[in-house]
Design a protein around this motif. Structure first.
Motif, mmCIF file in Angstrom:
data_model
loop_
_atom_site.group_PDB
_atom_site.id
_atom_site.type_symbol
_atom_site.label_atom_id
_atom_site.label_comp_id
_atom_site.label_asym_id
_atom_site.label_seq_id
_atom_site.Cartn_x
_atom_site.Cartn_y
_atom_site.Cartn_z
ATOM 1 N N VAL A 1 -44.506 19.343 -27.730
ATOM 2 C CA VAL A 1 -43.375 18.563 -27.212
ATOM 3 C C VAL A 1 -43.230 17.262 -27.994
ATOM 4 C CG1 VAL A 1 -42.555 17.269 -25.218
ATOM 5 C CG2 VAL A 1 -43.402 19.588 -24.911
ATOM 6 N N TRP A 2 -44.331 16.576 -28.239
ATOM 7 C CA TRP A 2 -44.253 15.307 -28.972
ATOM 8 C C TRP A 2 -43.790 15.528 -30.411
ATOM 9 C CZ3 TRP A 2 -49.172 12.065 -27.375
ATOM 10 C CH2 TRP A 2 -49.021 11.659 -26.054
ATOM 11 N N ALA A 3 -44.273 16.590 -31.046
ATOM 12 C CA ALA A 3 -43.871 16.856 -32.431
ATOM 13 C C ALA A 3 -42.363 17.114 -32.516
ATOM 14 C CB ALA A 3 -44.646 18.047 -32.986
ATOM 15 N N ILE A 4 -41.851 17.929 -31.607
ATOM 16 C CA ILE A 4 -40.412 18.231 -31.611
ATOM 17 C C ILE A 4 -39.602 16.996 -31.233
ATOM 18 C CG2 ILE A 4 -38.632 19.648 -30.521
ATOM 19 C CD1 ILE A 4 -40.824 21.820 -30.197
ATOM 20 N N GLU A 5 -40.118 16.200 -30.298
ATOM 21 C CA GLU A 5 -39.406 14.986 -29.900
ATOM 22 C C GLU A 5 -39.351 13.984 -31.055
ATOM 23 O OE1 GLU A 5 -39.555 11.591 -26.378
ATOM 24 O OE2 GLU A 5 -40.996 13.231 -26.403
ATOM 25 N N ALA A 6 -40.418 13.877 -31.838
ATOM 26 C CA ALA A 6 -40.416 12.978 -32.996
ATOM 27 C C ALA A 6 -39.337 13.395 -34.000
ATOM 28 C CB ALA A 6 -41.788 12.967 -33.664
ATOM 29 N N THR A 7 -39.234 14.698 -34.240
ATOM 30 C CA THR A 7 -38.194 15.195 -35.143
ATOM 31 C C THR A 7 -36.803 14.910 -34.585
ATOM 32 O OG1 THR A 7 -39.681 16.953 -35.858
ATOM 33 C CG2 THR A 7 -37.357 17.240 -36.358
ATOM 34 N N LEU A 8 -36.642 15.059 -33.291
ATOM 35 C CA LEU A 8 -35.351 14.772 -32.646
ATOM 36 C C LEU A 8 -34.980 13.302 -32.804
ATOM 37 C CD1 LEU A 8 -32.978 15.595 -30.820
ATOM 38 C CD2 LEU A 8 -34.445 15.151 -28.855
ATOM 39 N N LEU A 9 -35.942 12.405 -32.594
ATOM 40 C CA LEU A 9 -35.672 10.978 -32.748
ATOM 41 C C LEU A 9 -35.267 10.642 -34.174
ATOM 42 C CD1 LEU A 9 -38.633 9.510 -30.663
ATOM 43 C CD2 LEU A 9 -36.214 9.392 -30.078
ATOM 44 N N LEU A 10 -35.929 11.260 -35.145
ATOM 45 C CA LEU A 10 -35.590 10.987 -36.542
ATOM 46 C C LEU A 10 -34.193 11.526 -36.880
ATOM 47 C CD1 LEU A 10 -36.607 9.754 -39.140
ATOM 48 C CD2 LEU A 10 -37.619 11.950 -39.734
ATOM 49 N N PHE A 11 -33.847 12.683 -36.329
ATOM 50 C CA PHE A 11 -32.512 13.244 -36.563
ATOM 51 C C PHE A 11 -31.434 12.316 -35.998
ATOM 52 C CE2 PHE A 11 -28.934 15.703 -34.876
ATOM 53 C CZ PHE A 11 -28.462 16.283 -36.051
ATOM 54 N N ILE A 12 -31.653 11.825 -34.784
ATOM 55 C CA ILE A 12 -30.666 10.927 -34.173
ATOM 56 C C ILE A 12 -30.599 9.615 -34.960
ATOM 57 C CG2 ILE A 12 -30.088 9.647 -32.077
ATOM 58 C CD1 ILE A 12 -31.404 11.871 -30.474
ATOM 59 N N LEU A 13 -31.735 9.158 -35.476
ATOM 60 C CA LEU A 13 -31.732 7.968 -36.318
ATOM 61 C C LEU A 13 -30.859 8.165 -37.552
ATOM 62 C CD1 LEU A 13 -32.808 5.252 -37.415
ATOM 63 C CD2 LEU A 13 -34.780 6.516 -38.300
ATOM 64 N N LYS A 14 -30.966 9.320 -38.205
ATOM 65 C CA LYS A 14 -30.165 9.580 -39.401
ATOM 66 C C LYS A 14 -28.681 9.663 -39.064
ATOM 67 C CE LYS A 14 -31.685 10.391 -42.930
ATOM 68 N NZ LYS A 14 -31.999 9.510 -44.084
ATOM 69 N N LYS A 15 -28.360 10.099 -37.840
ATOM 70 C CA LYS A 15 -26.957 10.225 -37.455
ATOM 71 C C LYS A 15 -26.359 8.903 -36.984
ATOM 72 C CE LYS A 15 -25.989 14.564 -38.177
ATOM 73 N NZ LYS A 15 -24.885 14.956 -39.081
ATOM 74 N N SER A 16 -27.153 8.133 -36.234
ATOM 75 C CA SER A 16 -26.597 6.929 -35.611
ATOM 76 C C SER A 16 -26.947 5.651 -36.354
ATOM 77 C CB SER A 16 -27.102 6.817 -34.166
ATOM 78 O OG SER A 16 -28.506 6.619 -34.150
ATOM 79 N N GLY A 17 -28.131 5.616 -36.960
ATOM 80 C CA GLY A 17 -28.563 4.403 -37.648
ATOM 81 C C GLY A 17 -29.125 3.339 -36.736
ATOM 82 N N HIS A 18 -29.299 3.632 -35.438
ATOM 83 C CA HIS A 18 -29.838 2.649 -34.501
ATOM 84 C C HIS A 18 -31.327 2.445 -34.759
ATOM 85 C CE1 HIS A 18 -26.182 2.355 -32.282
ATOM 86 N NE2 HIS A 18 -26.195 3.604 -31.889
ATOM 87 N N THR A 19 -31.740 1.195 -34.891
ATOM 88 C CA THR A 19 -33.144 0.894 -35.195
ATOM 89 C C THR A 19 -34.073 1.273 -34.051
ATOM 90 O OG1 THR A 19 -32.793 -1.360 -34.385
ATOM 91 C CG2 THR A 19 -32.550 -0.980 -36.758
ATOM 92 N N VAL A 20 -33.562 1.374 -32.835
ATOM 93 C CA VAL A 20 -34.423 1.719 -31.708
ATOM 94 C C VAL A 20 -35.063 3.092 -31.900
ATOM 95 C CG1 VAL A 20 -32.518 2.705 -30.355
ATOM 96 C CG2 VAL A 20 -34.539 1.860 -29.184
ATOM 97 N N PHE A 21 -34.338 4.014 -32.559
ATOM 98 C CA PHE A 21 -34.892 5.346 -32.791
ATOM 99 C C PHE A 21 -35.931 5.329 -33.907
ATOM 100 C CE2 PHE A 21 -30.613 6.070 -31.053
ATOM 101 C CZ PHE A 21 -30.982 6.708 -29.889
ATOM 102 N N ARG A 22 -35.738 4.439 -34.896
ATOM 103 C CA ARG A 22 -36.759 4.311 -35.936
ATOM 104 C C ARG A 22 -38.057 3.787 -35.325
ATOM 105 N NH1 ARG A 22 -34.364 0.920 -39.539
ATOM 106 N NH2 ARG A 22 -33.561 2.666 -40.751
ATOM 107 N N ASN A 23 -37.947 2.764 -34.464
ATOM 108 C CA ASN A 23 -39.139 2.209 -33.826
ATOM 109 C C ASN A 23 -39.815 3.240 -32.929
ATOM 110 O OD1 ASN A 23 -38.530 -0.219 -35.074
ATOM 111 N ND2 ASN A 23 -37.361 -0.992 -33.329
ATOM 112 N N ALA A 24 -39.006 4.006 -32.197
ATOM 113 C CA ALA A 24 -39.572 5.042 -31.327
ATOM 114 C C ALA A 24 -40.279 6.118 -32.145
ATOM 115 C CB ALA A 24 -38.468 5.666 -30.471
ATOM 116 N N PHE A 25 -39.707 6.465 -33.304
ATOM 117 C CA PHE A 25 -40.345 7.457 -34.171
ATOM 118 C C PHE A 25 -41.672 6.933 -34.716
ATOM 119 C CE2 PHE A 25 -41.078 9.107 -38.476
ATOM 120 C CZ PHE A 25 -41.179 10.460 -38.199
ATOM 121 N N TYR A 26 -41.689 5.665 -35.129
ATOM 122 C CA TYR A 26 -42.919 5.085 -35.661
ATOM 123 C C TYR A 26 -44.020 5.048 -34.603
ATOM 124 C CZ TYR A 26 -40.364 3.493 -39.783
ATOM 125 O OH TYR A 26 -39.628 3.447 -40.937
ATOM 126 N N ILE A 27 -43.633 4.892 -33.338
ATOM 127 C CA ILE A 27 -44.627 4.889 -32.261
ATOM 128 C C ILE A 27 -45.088 6.307 -31.942
ATOM 129 C CG2 ILE A 27 -44.961 4.397 -29.802
ATOM 130 C CD1 ILE A 27 -43.000 2.042 -30.158
#
Length: 740
Positions: free
Chosen positions: A389-415
């Motif tokens: 679940v965490w591995a797939i969620e990390a990929t999802l956060l990175l995908f949304i980051l590439k689409k939206s550009g919101h830094t909150v998703f980059r920080n969430a991915f790094y965590i």
């Protein structure tokens, strides 16, 4: 002493009174100016201590050339809300005295009541009455201040509500003044009162107080008996009520606090006492908070960053709790809820598709659907829940980051991504606990494959970047590349070691070493495909040579012992010697480099590895070929070191010097002479004193012949080289004469 304290208190009150008068006069002057400016413009001087406010005309004259306003695109519509952390810090920075003051006041009331109780001034009923009266009085003080001082009023009212909560708790726990049902009913009324105040005051600060008090109420009146059904019925009603107010007032913090506290309660219930009833509350909570996450989408088809983050966490937290409950209670099918949640998101994605909207909302709903279907597939293969679940969620956060550009998703991915690696490490630990796992088709290996696939997709998305992202993503790209290669390596290694764990230790170590060498070998062969730069390739080659030396020196010695003890067949030596193919390739790759690209360290480490491996392998073969008993090993090994090893070193030294002269590799010539010196020093310092007369004579004769033959070759090469140089000089002189 009491008189001094009383005098200081009077002085402080007088100072505060004078300050209040000055503030009132300043407020009246500001109101007069506002009233005059409403009728006609006036040219008045600014008040002392106040900055001059520029007029509209002056602002237009002083402002730089206006920039054309560009139309918002899809991504611009979803600008991130102000970070809740910055809002929280700003709130405390501006209202620190108010918060500290109300906290101090509540403590003061508490200490006063305690002092009165210790001195038997008041009875139990009076104590409880004082608490309720004090709370209501504080709320009453905050009520008339709500218009002019909304934040101050909210904090004051929240403090009064806190006094009421504590009073009910003390009355129930210490004095047993109420029954549990009555105490719970009163806390519910206090919560409803605080929610009503927050709505009437239009204060999100007060709604936070209400939420904290509402979620703390069950803990305050708890007797230690876990009535989870009653508890979560109350929490669900509280969440629904708060959701309605949040949607009406468009608040963000209250919904997040409710979400976090609800799932803390749910996870605690699931972990401490797994029951079927928890499934219903997981589903109810999912739809309640899903409605909260969609509030922006339902109002204006816009999803802000915090709403998207809520949807991501909600889906995966709910899946984690539900699947854990299903596995604990042995219920089937375990994939039903991931598929149901995926269907909900898929319907919203189809709605966006039919409306021909391909913005961030469509991307988020589609990504959630795909990720939940992937989770369902992973669970069907019996992978470990948290890691997948965490591995797939990390990929999802990175995908949304590439689409939206919101830094909150980059920080969430790094965590989250480091947590994925930690969870994967814990998953590998299952190899040490479980027995009789099938080859490849086991949950640990499948989980590792999910993590590898997720990391590979992450790396692909990060490498597919724009020019502006290049600098920001250079370090994550390196880290993800290293993590991917390490994950693949460790996954196959642990699977291999698990299924060979019943073999002797020498076999296990040899298999691990051969696998490691060939893994690096494959990376080098496919370096262009994997986009491995030249510097990393060189490091991998150095590592491969070091591993080959370690394998030969350690595993080779143990292998010889096991073969002599008859615990391993002699044919196993061929498996052990498979490392020679990557080793030979690595040496060839160093020699095939352009001369300008070869460094001194390339020559030295490759020559050292060649000398060590040839010396050790010939020694292993010499011992295995000349003895069948382990007891003869030490004698043969000593004989080999004294008699044959110097001969091998001299032959290698001669080869280095010859090659160095022929190809004009100065560094290789130096290595050859250095090895010759070591051989001679070893011969005269150690070997001579260990030999018998016959062996000593043979060694000196062979060594002398090798030295003379080497000297003869060097002399011939010297003559040939000098002849070539002279011929070249004559040809140059002849060409110059012809030109003249």
């Amino acid at each position: 002493m009491n008189y001094i304290f009383f005098i200081i208190l009077i002085v402080i009150l007088f100072i505060l009174y004078r300050m209040n008068q000055k503030i009132n006069r300043l407020d009246n002057e500001i109101r007069k100016i506002k009233n005059q400016s409403a009728g006609a413009p006036i040219n008045s001087e600014p008040l002392p201590g106040m900055p001059e406010k520029p007029t509209a005309q002056k602002a237009l004259q002083e402002s730089p050339k206006a920039q054309p306003v560009m139309p918002d695109d899809d991504n611009d519509q979803f600008k991130d809300r102000t970070s809740w952390l910055s809002q929280l810090s700003e709130f405390f920075a501006q209202n620190a005295l108010t918060v500290i003051g109300i906290f101090t006041l509540v403590l003061g009331i508490g200490y006063f009541i305690k002092y009165a109780i210790d001195n038997n001034w008041i009875g139990e009923t009076a104590r409880i009455s004082i608490g309720f009266i004090a709370g209501l009085v504080i709320i009453g003080i905050g009520y008339p201040l709500r218009k002019n001082y909304p934040i101050f009023s909210s904090v004051i009212t929240g403090g009064g509500i806190s006094v009421l909560y504590f009073t009910v708790t003390i009355a129930f726990r210490d004095y047993h003044f109420f029954s549990q049902q009555a105490a719970f009913s009163i806390t519910c009324l206090i919560t409803l009162l605080s929610i009503a105040f927050s709505y009437a005051y239009k204060s999100e600060t007060l709604s936070v107080f209400s939420l904290l008090g509402g979620f703390a109420a069950p803990l305050m009146i708890s007797t230690g008996q876990s009535n989870y059904l009653f508890l979560f019925s109350y929490i669900t009603i509280l969440n629904i009520g708060m959701l309605i107010i949040v949607l009406l007032r468009n608040w963000s913090h209250a919904g997040w606090i409710s979400f976090i506290l609800t799932y803390c309660y749910l996870f605690y219930w699931t972990a401490s006492k797994t029951e079927t009833d928890s499934i219903y509350f997981y589903i109810l909570s999912y739809f309640v908070f899903y409605a909260y996450g969609l509030q922006g989408y339902l109002k204006g088809r816009k999803l802000c960053a915090t709403d998207i983050l809520m949807l991501v966490f909600l889906n995966f937290f709910s899946i984690t709790g539900l699947v854990y409950t299903f596995n604990k209670l042995h219920l089937e099918p375990v994939v039903i809820f991931p598929l149901i949640f995926a269907l909900c998101n898929l319907l919203l994605a189809l709605r966006e598709h039919k409306a021909k909207r391909s913005g961030i909302s469509y991307s988020v709903f589609t990504a959630l659907s795909i990720s939940l279907i992937t989770v369902a597939a992973a669970l069907q293969l019996n992978t470990h829940l948290i890691t997948s679940v965490w591995a797939i969620e990390a990929t999802l956060l990175l995908f949304i980051l590439k689409k939206s550009g919101h830094t909150v998703f980059r920080n969430a991915f790094y965590i989250l991504f480091p947590l994925v690696l930690i969870a994967q490490t814990a998953t590998w630990a299952q190899y040490f606990e479980k027995q009789n796992l099938p080859v490849i088709f086991n949950p640990v290996f499948f989980t590792s494959c999910v993590t590898i696939l997720s990391t590979a997709i992450n790396l692909f998305m990060i490498r597919k970047k724009t020019a502006t992202e290049e600098a920001a993503y250079s370090l994550p790209e390196i880290i993800l590349s290293a993590a991917l290669y390490c994950l693949i390596y460790a996954t196959l290694l642990f699977e291999l070691l698990y299924h060979t764990s019943t073999q002797p230790l020498t076999v296990i170590n040899s298999i691990a070493a051969i696998y490691t060498v060939y893994y690096i070998f494959i990376l080098l062969l496919c370096s262009k495909i994997f986009k491995i730069n030249s510097f990393t390739q060189t490091l991998l080659k150095y590592l491969l040579l070091i591993l080959c030396i370690e394998h030969t020196s350690v595993n080779g010695s143990f292998l010889v012992d096991n073969i002599l003890h008859h615990t391993l067949p002699g044919s196993f030596y061929f498996l052990y010697a498979l490392y020679l193919i990557p080793f030979t390739y690595t040496l060839w790759s160093f020699l095939s480099k352009k001369r300008a690209d070869r460094t001194r360290f390339d020559y030295r480490i490759s020559s050292f590895a060649l000398v060590v491996i040839i010396s050790l392998e010939i020694g292993h073969l010499y011992i295995l070929g000349n003895t069948e008993s382990w007891f003869q090993k030490d004698i043969l090994q000593k004989h080999y070191i004294i008699l044959y090893l110097p001969i091998i070193w001299m032959l290698l030294a001669s080869a280095f010097i010859y090659t160095g002269i022929k190809r004009d590799w100065i560094e290789l010539r130096k290595i050859g002479f250095f090895l010759t010196g070591i051989t001679i020093v070893k011969l005269y310092i150690y070997d001579v004193w260990q030999m018998d007369h016959v062996s000593r004579i043979i060694a000196f004769i062979i060594l002398g012949i090798i030295l003379l033959f080497s000297s003869f070759i060097f002399q011939r090469l010297k003559i040939i080289i000098s002849t070539l140089i002279k011929d070249k000089e004559k040809e140059e002189i002849r060409n110059n004469k012809e030109i003249q």
